[in-house]
Design a protein around this motif. Structure first.
Motif, PDB file in Angstrom:
ATOM      1  N   ALA A  47       0.833  -1.206   0.000  1.00 17.28           N
ATOM      2  CA  ALA A  47       0.000   0.000   0.000  1.00 17.28           C
ATOM      3  C   ALA A  47       0.867   1.254   0.000  1.00 17.28           C
ATOM      4  CB  ALA A  47      -0.935  -0.011   1.205  1.00 17.28           C
ATOM      5  N   CYS A  48       1.951   1.230   0.773  1.00 16.35           N
ATOM      6  CA  CYS A  48       2.859   2.386   0.823  1.00 16.35           C
ATOM      7  C   CYS A  48       3.527   2.614  -0.532  1.00 16.35           C
ATOM      8  CB  CYS A  48       3.907   2.184   1.914  1.00 16.35           C
ATOM      9  SG  CYS A  48       3.226   2.206   3.585  1.00 16.35           S
ATOM     10  N   GLU A  49       3.858   1.531  -1.210  1.00 20.07           N
ATOM     11  CA  GLU A  49       4.442   1.658  -2.546  1.00 20.07           C
ATOM     12  C   GLU A  49       3.433   2.263  -3.515  1.00 20.07           C
ATOM     13  OE1 GLU A  49       5.571  -2.338  -3.351  1.00 20.07           O
ATOM     14  OE2 GLU A  49       7.481  -2.211  -2.273  1.00 20.07           O
ATOM     15  N   GLN A  50       2.175   1.820  -3.419  1.00 21.27           N
ATOM     16  CA  GLN A  50       1.137   2.362  -4.295  1.00 21.27           C
ATOM     17  C   GLN A  50       0.914   3.846  -4.030  1.00 21.27           C
ATOM     18  OE1 GLN A  50      -0.350   0.948  -6.894  1.00 21.27           O
ATOM     19  NE2 GLN A  50       0.884  -0.896  -6.556  1.00 21.27           N
ATOM     20  N   LEU A  51       1.026   4.249  -2.770  1.00 24.22           N
ATOM     21  CA  LEU A  51       0.868   5.673  -2.446  1.00 24.22           C
ATOM     22  C   LEU A  51       1.947   6.500  -3.141  1.00 24.22           C
ATOM     23  CD1 LEU A  51      -0.526   7.919  -0.861  1.00 24.22           C
ATOM     24  CD2 LEU A  51       0.977   7.395   1.074  1.00 24.22           C
ATOM     25  N   GLN A  52       3.164   6.012  -3.156  1.00 25.47           N
ATOM     26  CA  GLN A  52       4.250   6.743  -3.820  1.00 25.47           C
ATOM     27  C   GLN A  52       4.018   6.849  -5.323  1.00 25.47           C
ATOM     28  OE1 GLN A  52       6.466   8.411  -1.986  1.00 25.47           O
ATOM     29  NE2 GLN A  52       5.349   7.542  -0.240  1.00 25.47           N
ATOM     30  N   HIS A  53       3.317   5.878  -5.894  1.00 23.22           N
ATOM     31  CA  HIS A  53       3.012   5.908  -7.322  1.00 23.22           C
ATOM     32  C   HIS A  53       2.031   7.025  -7.678  1.00 23.22           C
ATOM     33  CE1 HIS A  53       4.104   1.348  -7.700  1.00 23.22           C
ATOM     34  NE2 HIS A  53       5.161   2.129  -7.579  1.00 23.22           N
ATOM     35  N   CYS A  54       1.410   7.627  -6.650  1.00 21.32           N
ATOM     36  CA  CYS A  54       0.443   8.708  -6.877  1.00 21.32           C
ATOM     37  C   CYS A  54       1.104  10.080  -6.952  1.00 21.32           C
ATOM     38  CB  CYS A  54      -0.607   8.712  -5.759  1.00 21.32           C
ATOM     39  SG  CYS A  54      -1.571   7.184  -5.622  1.00 21.32           S
ATOM     40  N   GLU A  55       2.415  10.120  -6.759  1.00 24.54           N
ATOM     41  CA  GLU A  55       3.123  11.401  -6.673  1.00 24.54           C
ATOM     42  C   GLU A  55       2.951  12.250  -7.925  1.00 24.54           C
ATOM     43  OE1 GLU A  55       7.585  13.125  -5.580  1.00 24.54           O
ATOM     44  OE2 GLU A  55       7.315  11.010  -6.076  1.00 24.54           O
ATOM     45  N   ASP A  56       3.073  11.635  -9.102  1.00 26.04           N
ATOM     46  CA  ASP A  56       3.036  12.419 -10.346  1.00 26.04           C
ATOM     47  C   ASP A  56       1.712  13.131 -10.538  1.00 26.04           C
ATOM     48  OD1 ASP A  56       5.619  11.731 -10.915  1.00 26.04           O
ATOM     49  OD2 ASP A  56       5.121  10.154 -12.357  1.00 26.04           O
ATOM     50  N   PHE A  57       0.586  12.413 -10.394  1.00 23.92           N
ATOM     51  CA  PHE A  57      -0.685  13.082 -10.670  1.00 23.92           C
ATOM     52  C   PHE A  57      -1.033  14.091  -9.574  1.00 23.92           C
ATOM     53  CE2 PHE A  57      -2.590   9.236  -8.535  1.00 23.92           C
ATOM     54  CZ  PHE A  57      -3.341   9.880  -7.553  1.00 23.92           C
ATOM     55  N   ILE A  58      -0.596  13.851  -8.324  1.00 22.76           N
ATOM     56  CA  ILE A  58      -0.861  14.831  -7.271  1.00 22.76           C
ATOM     57  C   ILE A  58      -0.078  16.114  -7.540  1.00 22.76           C
ATOM     58  CG2 ILE A  58      -0.453  15.376  -4.837  1.00 22.76           C
ATOM     59  CD1 ILE A  58      -1.257  12.562  -4.136  1.00 22.76           C
ATOM     60  N   LYS A  59       1.197  15.978  -7.910  1.00 20.00           N
ATOM     61  CA  LYS A  59       2.000  17.175  -8.160  1.00 20.00           C
ATOM     62  C   LYS A  59       1.554  17.901  -9.426  1.00 20.00           C
ATOM     63  CE  LYS A  59       6.092  16.114  -5.454  1.00 20.00           C
ATOM     64  NZ  LYS A  59       7.563  15.977  -5.406  1.00 20.00           N
ATOM     65  N   THR A  60       0.965  17.159 -10.368  1.00 19.82           N
ATOM     66  CA  THR A  60       0.401  17.810 -11.553  1.00 19.82           C
ATOM     67  C   THR A  60      -0.785  18.682 -11.160  1.00 19.82           C
ATOM     68  OG1 THR A  60       1.108  16.024 -13.028  1.00 19.82           O
ATOM     69  CG2 THR A  60      -0.698  17.426 -13.781  1.00 19.82           C
ATOM     70  N   ILE A  61      -1.638  18.159 -10.277  1.00 22.55           N
ATOM     71  CA  ILE A  61      -2.827  18.905  -9.847  1.00 22.55           C
ATOM     72  C   ILE A  61      -2.447  20.097  -8.974  1.00 22.55           C
ATOM     73  CG2 ILE A  61      -4.958  18.764  -8.491  1.00 22.55           C
ATOM     74  CD1 ILE A  61      -5.148  15.806  -9.355  1.00 22.55           C
ATOM     75  N   THR A  62      -1.487  19.887  -8.061  1.00 19.74           N
ATOM     76  CA  THR A  62      -1.124  20.955  -7.118  1.00 19.74           C
ATOM     77  C   THR A  62      -0.018  21.863  -7.646  1.00 19.74           C
ATOM     78  OG1 THR A  62       0.559  19.610  -5.995  1.00 19.74           O
ATOM     79  CG2 THR A  62      -1.716  19.448  -5.179  1.00 19.74           C
ATOM     80  N   GLU A  63       0.539  21.485  -8.809  1.00 23.34           N
ATOM     81  CA  GLU A  63       1.674  22.218  -9.392  1.00 23.34           C
ATOM     82  C   GLU A  63       2.879  22.205  -8.448  1.00 23.34           C
ATOM     83  OE1 GLU A  63       0.071  26.051 -10.260  1.00 23.34           O
ATOM     84  OE2 GLU A  63      -0.973  25.365 -12.069  1.00 23.34           O
ATOM     85  N   GLY A  64       2.962  21.111  -7.691  1.00 20.80           N
ATOM     86  CA  GLY A  64       4.095  20.946  -6.790  1.00 20.80           C
ATOM     87  C   GLY A  64       4.103  21.877  -5.595  1.00 20.80           C
ATOM     88  N   LYS A  65       2.924  22.411  -5.245  1.00 19.21           N
ATOM     89  CA  LYS A  65       2.826  23.357  -4.130  1.00 19.21           C
ATOM     90  C   LYS A  65       1.811  22.844  -3.110  1.00 19.21           C
ATOM     91  CE  LYS A  65       3.455  27.201  -7.384  1.00 19.21           C
ATOM     92  NZ  LYS A  65       2.809  28.420  -7.945  1.00 19.21           N
ATOM     93  N   PRO A  66       1.913  23.303  -1.849  1.00 17.07           N
ATOM     94  CA  PRO A  66       0.877  22.981  -0.861  1.00 17.07           C
ATOM     95  C   PRO A  66      -0.473  23.514  -1.322  1.00 17.07           C
ATOM     96  CG  PRO A  66       2.834  23.848   0.212  1.00 17.07           C
ATOM     97  CD  PRO A  66       3.020  24.072  -1.266  1.00 17.07           C
ATOM     98  N   LEU A  67      -1.537  22.898  -0.863  1.00 11.30           N
ATOM     99  CA  LEU A  67      -2.883  23.278  -1.276  1.00 11.30           C
ATOM    100  C   LEU A  67      -3.550  24.087  -0.161  1.00 11.30           C
ATOM    101  CD1 LEU A  67      -4.565  22.662  -3.834  1.00 11.30           C
ATOM    102  CD2 LEU A  67      -5.572  20.738  -2.590  1.00 11.30           C
ATOM    103  N   PRO A  68      -3.803  25.387  -0.385  1.00  8.70           N
ATOM    104  CA  PRO A  68      -4.437  26.208   0.663  1.00  8.70           C
ATOM    105  C   PRO A  68      -5.900  25.794   0.869  1.00  8.70           C
ATOM    106  CG  PRO A  68      -3.328  27.566  -0.996  1.00  8.70           C
ATOM    107  CD  PRO A  68      -3.442  26.193  -1.571  1.00  8.70           C
ATOM    108  N   LEU A  69      -6.233  25.407   2.101  1.00  7.49           N
ATOM    109  CA  LEU A  69      -7.584  24.940   2.410  1.00  7.49           C
ATOM    110  C   LEU A  69      -8.218  25.790   3.496  1.00  7.49           C
ATOM    111  CD1 LEU A  69      -7.142  21.049   2.623  1.00  7.49           C
ATOM    112  CD2 LEU A  69      -7.695  22.431   0.615  1.00  7.49           C
ATOM    113  N   GLU A  70      -9.540  25.791   3.510  1.00 10.42           N
ATOM    114  CA  GLU A  70     -10.283  26.394   4.611  1.00 10.42           C
ATOM    115  C   GLU A  70     -11.300  25.373   5.113  1.00 10.42           C
ATOM    116  OE1 GLU A  70     -12.113  29.887   3.143  1.00 10.42           O
ATOM    117  OE2 GLU A  70     -13.462  28.868   1.749  1.00 10.42           O
ATOM    118  N   VAL A  71     -11.439  25.301   6.409  1.00 18.53           N
ATOM    119  CA  VAL A  71     -12.401  24.391   7.045  1.00 18.53           C
ATOM    120  C   VAL A  71     -13.515  25.273   7.583  1.00 18.53           C
ATOM    121  CG1 VAL A  71     -12.715  22.574   8.755  1.00 18.53           C
ATOM    122  CG2 VAL A  71     -10.486  22.877   7.657  1.00 18.53           C
ATOM    123  N   THR A  72     -14.619  25.295   6.854  1.00 17.08           N
ATOM    124  CA  THR A  72     -15.704  26.230   7.149  1.00 17.08           C
ATOM    125  C   THR A  72     -17.060  25.566   6.969  1.00 17.08           C
ATOM    126  OG1 THR A  72     -14.357  28.071   6.346  1.00 17.08           O
ATOM    127  CG2 THR A  72     -16.726  28.462   6.577  1.00 17.08           C
ATOM    128  N   GLY A  73     -17.940  25.739   7.954  1.00 14.94           N
ATOM    129  CA  GLY A  73     -19.297  25.226   7.863  1.00 14.94           C
ATOM    130  C   GLY A  73     -19.421  23.808   8.384  1.00 14.94           C
TER     131      GLY A  73
END
Length: 355
Positions: free
Chosen positions: A201-227
């Motif tokens: 499972a940990c290996e599969q998680l590392q395989h997700c790196e490319d598409f996550i960094k594509t979506i986030t552009e390699g940056k942290p994702l600013p979130l708000e917890v509201t409502g």
């Protein structure tokens, strides 16, 4: 069964259709046997596509051999009561099935004089294992931590104000609030039954790196917890109240990451899809947390039959748009259930950073 949309099951890249049939009921084995006669009543699987061998079947001097990895906790379902399931499988497929001792992690080895017979036995063992695997409680979950200090502070203020204003409402008390250090967003649950599966499972998680960094552009994702929102249809009888999580720029980047993660883990066979679309939420109140006398009598585990809902109408009216806080999300992790690390959050089995 829905004719046009039959229930399917993915096992090592092979797709099977689950058929509901009427069978004789099998009794659960006695505790000392730790075994079952066969697959659960009313479940049978029909192969939906041509057999695709995901295991190497080796030719030997005596015929053919295949070794498959099966967690030791599932051996009993292949052995059956007093060995009946294994004998039936061996008789039906004309093979020999060697299973390690209970509690000893290892491989189940299937041998036979014909390759097709070994292949058939492997398929039947996998179907049997997957059938009972789905009945195992989850051990880990894929999650985003929401326990940033600012969000924790907002949550503690929320708890204090709710108890000040709504403690007279039915079922509302301090015990049903989440531990602030364990605030999280669950992506999906995993039943990882031995160290090998955790590693996979940990290996599969590392395989997700490319598409996550594509979506986030390699940056942290600013979130708000509201409502806040509730899970069921009646706000007067609520079991789970959750905080809503949004990307600050209003985009669907977080939802896109979540859906891609679920797709990846489902296709790998490590996760079962529960919903067409994952609801982004962080639980803040849950009646499963309730401290009752019966919990002590059951070793700390709450009896589901005794779960008492609470009246959330005033909470929703007064705190419907409550702002818990903002933070930058920078990681997804595989969390171990019923665990705590040095920070108070769940112990991570694996972590993938966004940047």
């Amino acid at each position: 069964m829905e004719i046009l949309r039959p229930s399917l099951i993915n096992i090592s890249g092979r797709i099977y259709r689950r058929n509901t049939i009427k069978e004789d009921q099998y009794e659960e084995a006695e505790e000392e046997d730790s075994s079952y006669v066969g697959p659960p009543a009313s479940e049978q699987f029909e192969e939906e596509q041509e057999f695709c061998d995901s295991h190497a079947i080796e030719q030997t001097d005596k015929g053919f051999r295949c070794a498959i990895d099966v967690p030791s906790v599932l051996y009993k379902y292949i052995i059956g009561r007093k060995g009946e399931t294994r004998r039936r499988l061996e008789s039906d497929t004309k093979t020999s099935i060697n299973i390690p001792k209970q509690g000893v992690e290892g491989q189940i080895v299937i041998t036979g004089s014909q390759k097709a017979a070994v292949s058939s036995a492997v398929t039947r063992v996998e179907l049997l294992v997957e059938s009972f695997r789905r009945k195992q409680p989850f051990t880990h979950f894929l999650s985003f931590a929401l326990n940033h200090p600012q969000v924790q502070d907002g949550f503690l203020r929320f708890k204090e104000e709710v108890l000040e204003q709504c403690s007279q409402d039915h079922g509302v008390d301090g015990s049903i609030f989440q531990n602030p250090a364990k605030l999280h967003l669950t992506v999906g649950t995993l039943a990882l039954l031995n160290d090998l599966e955790v590693t996979r499972a940990c290996e599969q998680l590392q395989h997700c790196e490319d598409f996550i960094k594509t979506i986030t552009e390699g940056k942290p994702l600013p979130l708000e917890v509201t409502g806040i929102e509730y899970m069921n249809d009646d706000p007067a009888m609520v079991d789970v109240l959750y905080a809503k999580v949004h990307v600050k720029d209003g985009s669907d980047k977080l939802q896109a990451i979540v859906e891609r993660l679920v797709d990846h883990f489902v296709s790998s066979g490590l996760m079962v899809r529960e919903w067409d679309r994952v609801k982004l939420h962080g639980t803040v109140m849950n009646t499963l947390f309730r401290k009752v006398a019966s919990a002590e009598a059951t070793g700390g585990r709450h009896n589901m039959k005794e779960r008492e809902a609470f009246d959330a109408r005033n909470i929703l009216k007064s705190f419907g748009s409550y702002q818990f806080g903002e933070f930058d999300l920078n990681a997804v992790q595989i969390s171990q259930r019923y665990s705590t690390d040095c920070t108070g959050f769940y112990t991570p089995a694996g972590v993938l950073n966004f940047s």
